[in-house]
Design an enzyme around this catalytic site. Structure first.
Site, PDB file in Angstrom:
ATOM      1  N   LYS A  47       0.834  -1.207   0.000  1.00 47.23           N
ATOM      2  CA  LYS A  47       0.000   0.000   0.000  1.00 47.23           C
ATOM      3  C   LYS A  47       0.869   1.257   0.000  1.00 47.23           C
ATOM      4  CE  LYS A  47      -0.461  -0.481   4.986  1.00 47.23           C
ATOM      5  NZ  LYS A  47      -1.333  -0.930   6.080  1.00 47.23           N
ATOM      6  N   ARG A 145     -11.255  -0.466  13.968  1.00 47.23           N
ATOM      7  CA  ARG A 145     -11.084   0.199  12.679  1.00 47.23           C
ATOM      8  C   ARG A 145     -12.128  -0.374  11.730  1.00 47.23           C
ATOM      9  NH1 ARG A 145      -5.106   0.731  10.021  1.00 47.23           N
ATOM     10  NH2 ARG A 145      -5.428  -1.450   9.456  1.00 47.23           N
ATOM     11  N   HIS A 174      -6.234  -7.606  12.844  1.00 48.01           N
ATOM     12  CA  HIS A 174      -5.069  -6.709  12.778  1.00 48.01           C
ATOM     13  C   HIS A 174      -4.709  -6.218  14.172  1.00 48.01           C
ATOM     14  CE1 HIS A 174      -2.190  -4.167  10.806  1.00 48.01           C
ATOM     15  NE2 HIS A 174      -2.723  -3.057  11.250  1.00 48.01           N
ATOM     16  N   ARG A 230       1.724 -10.737   7.189  1.00 46.09           N
ATOM     17  CA  ARG A 230       1.543  -9.558   6.329  1.00 46.09           C
ATOM     18  C   ARG A 230       2.597  -8.492   6.621  1.00 46.09           C
ATOM     19  NH1 ARG A 230      -3.782  -9.881   8.735  1.00 46.09           N
ATOM     20  NH2 ARG A 230      -3.320  -7.847   9.667  1.00 46.09           N
ATOM     21  N   TYR A 274      12.875  31.596   4.675  1.00 40.54           N
ATOM     22  CA  TYR A 274      11.618  32.212   5.125  1.00 40.54           C
ATOM     23  C   TYR A 274      11.575  32.371   6.640  1.00 40.54           C
ATOM     24  CZ  TYR A 274       9.530  31.144   0.532  1.00 40.54           C
ATOM     25  OH  TYR A 274       9.234  31.068  -0.794  1.00 40.54           O
ATOM     26  N   CYS A 321      11.950  25.020   2.376  1.00 35.34           N
ATOM     27  CA  CYS A 321      11.001  25.649   1.447  1.00 35.34           C
ATOM     28  C   CYS A 321      10.259  24.555   0.675  1.00 35.34           C
ATOM     29  CB  CYS A 321      11.731  26.557   0.468  1.00 35.34           C
ATOM     30  SG  CYS A 321      12.843  27.749   1.248  1.00 35.34           S
ATOM     31  N   ASP A 323      10.568  23.745  -2.503  1.00 34.41           N
ATOM     32  CA  ASP A 323      11.399  23.038  -3.487  1.00 34.41           C
ATOM     33  C   ASP A 323      12.891  23.076  -3.182  1.00 34.41           C
ATOM     34  OD1 ASP A 323       8.947  23.092  -5.125  1.00 34.41           O
ATOM     35  OD2 ASP A 323       9.453  25.223  -5.278  1.00 34.41           O
TER      36      ASP A 323
HETATM   37  C1  LIG Z   1      -0.439  -1.810   6.752  1.00 37.62           C
HETATM   38  C2  LIG Z   1      -0.945  -3.121   7.151  1.00 37.62           C
HETATM   39  C3  LIG Z   1      -0.052  -4.177   7.385  1.00 37.62           C
HETATM   40  C4  LIG Z   1       1.445  -4.015   7.387  1.00 37.62           C
HETATM   41  O1  LIG Z   1       1.840  -3.321   8.547  1.00 37.62           O
HETATM   42  P1  LIG Z   1       3.385  -3.143   8.927  1.00 37.62           P
HETATM   43  O2  LIG Z   1       3.365  -2.586  10.293  1.00 37.62           O
HETATM   44  O3  LIG Z   1       3.931  -2.172   7.933  1.00 37.62           O
HETATM   45  O4  LIG Z   1       4.011  -4.469   8.806  1.00 37.62           O
HETATM   46  C5  LIG Z   1      -0.598  -5.423   7.644  1.00 37.62           C
HETATM   47  N1  LIG Z   1      -1.936  -5.611   7.694  1.00 37.62           N
HETATM   48  C6  LIG Z   1      -2.809  -4.599   7.497  1.00 37.62           C
HETATM   49  C7  LIG Z   1      -4.275  -4.869   7.585  1.00 37.62           C
HETATM   50  C8  LIG Z   1      -2.356  -3.329   7.235  1.00 37.62           C
HETATM   51  O5  LIG Z   1      -3.227  -2.336   7.070  1.00 37.62           O
END
Ligand SMILES: *Cc1c(COP(=O)(O)O)cnc(C)c1O
Length: 382
Positions: A47, A145, A174, A230, A274, A321, A323
């Protein structure tokens, strides 16, 4: 890929400010994760432009390196992979809007079913298209979530048994804080998840792929590896937090570079950038670097961060800044065109994502994902 370097920009010189991604490093990190998780499958998480490393090139490489499946946050990321000819299984981790379901099916993307209502919508849509949808059921065990609460999850599992146009390939949850020193909450989440899964055993039903471990779970909770893991941040060679045990050795795959664009001597009493937030009490050598917050180099790093030039760490002075930004060499030397390391390793010095995150008051995840599309990505080490 030819030579040691290949560029993502065609017929254009690469911008002096660019990111280099070491693909062999990603391969080694994946191998190290595999070693840790034994027989569990690995879903590489891609992602947010593969945590800033470039969605499609990283996805392709991960598939070549034997990743079992890929994970992205939302539909469009999944479609980008399919458009580039990537055929590996892709799970979309985020929530879904009803009208998007046909697109998931057309592109053979695996859906997350977080509620009975969404599951039925997926089933009905698939039926109307004469297809079967691949889904992973999502159980909320303590993150609040998305996902059905663990204490109501039996209803979702039950409902899934009656869906004729859905293939339940997986079931997942998760962790909210598996990266902490105190793993009490993570352990409670895992317990709740196992309790939900007992539904299948009690009825002697085949078990879908069970998964809950993110990078922190991989590192700190071997009992959470289950059938699939994951990894996100760990794949890119960065640890989720300071507290997290580093039980897998990984190396950062990304280096953010630029080049000196301008050199001058700044006299005492002549403030820089700035807001005139910084000035010297003696004459100093100051260089200008063509990178700024418009590229994703946080403005919060003004007067806080350091970069590496000619093997020396030197401070960013004055405000960053959009850029450009200025670096104080003091009495040091640099020439126009000299390489500048914003993030990464050079000449025995390392500027890590964790260090930049600390300077900016954020986490390494945001440092990486914030590097935006104005910054070309180069790939080497294949
Ligand atoms: C982003 C995400 C992960 C990976 O998380 P890390 O902390 O980067 O390993 C795994 N599962 C879900 C559902 C996520 O949203």
């Amino acid at each position: 890929m030819s030579g040691s370097m290949s560029t993502v920009i065609e017929e254009q010189p690469v911008r002096p400010t660019h990111v280099e991604v070491d693909l062999s490093c990603l391969a080694e990190n994946l191998a190290a994760i595999r070693q840790r998780v034994g027989d569990a499958k690995v879903m590489t998480i891609l992602k947010a432009n593969a945590y800033g490393h470039g969605l499609v090139p990283v996805a392709r490489h991960m598939v070549r390196c034997g990743a079992d499946c890929l994970g992205v946050a939302f539909l469009e990321e999944g479609i980008s992979l399919r458009r580039e000819g990537i055929t590996a299984p892709v799970l979309v981790l985020g929530g879904i809007a009803g009208e998007q379901i046909p697109l998931f099916l057309q592109h053979d993307l695996t859906l997350t079913a977080p509620s009975v209502e969404k599951l039925h919508l997926i089933d009905e849509t698939a039926a109307s298209m004469g297809m079967r949808a691949r889904v992973h059921l999502k159980v909320d065990t303590g993150m609040e979530r998305i996902g059905i609460h663990y204490y109501s999850a039996a209803a979702l599992l039950e409902a899934s048994l009656a869906c004729r146009h859905v293939i339940v390939e997986g079931i997942y949850s998760h962790f909210a804080n598996a990266d902490a020193e105190d793993l009490a909450h993570a352990k409670l989440q895992l317990e709740r998840f196992m309790e939900v899964l007992s539904f299948y055993e009690k009825r002697s039903l085949p078990m879908p792929l069970r998964h809950i471990a993110n990078s922190a779970g991989i590192l700190q909770m071997p009992e959470s590896h289950l059938d699939l893991v994951r990894p996100g941040i760990l794949l890119y060679g960065v640890y989720p937090s300071h507290e997290c045990q580093q039980t897998v050795a990984v190396r950062p795959a990304l280096t953010w570079k630029s080049r000196v664009a301008y050199f001058k001597v700044v006299q005492p009493g002549h403030p820089v950038s700035y807001g005139s937030t910084w000035q010297s009490d003696k004459a100093v050598r100051v260089v200008t670097i063509p990178v700024g917050y418009g590229d994703g180099y946080f403005r919060a790093l003004s007067n806080r961060s350091e970069v590496i030039i000619r093997g020396v760490r030197s401070p960013v002075v004055g405000r960053v800044c959009m850029d450009q930004m200025m670096v104080n060499l003091d009495q040091g030397t640099a020439y126009n065109g000299d390489e500048v390391i914003l993030l990464g390793e050079s000449g025995g010095h390392i500027i890590s994502a964790a260090e930049v995150a600390e300077w900016a008051g954020t986490i390494p995840y945001e440092v990486l994902t914030n590097i935006n599309n104005r910054v070309p990505r180069l790939y080497r080490g294949e």
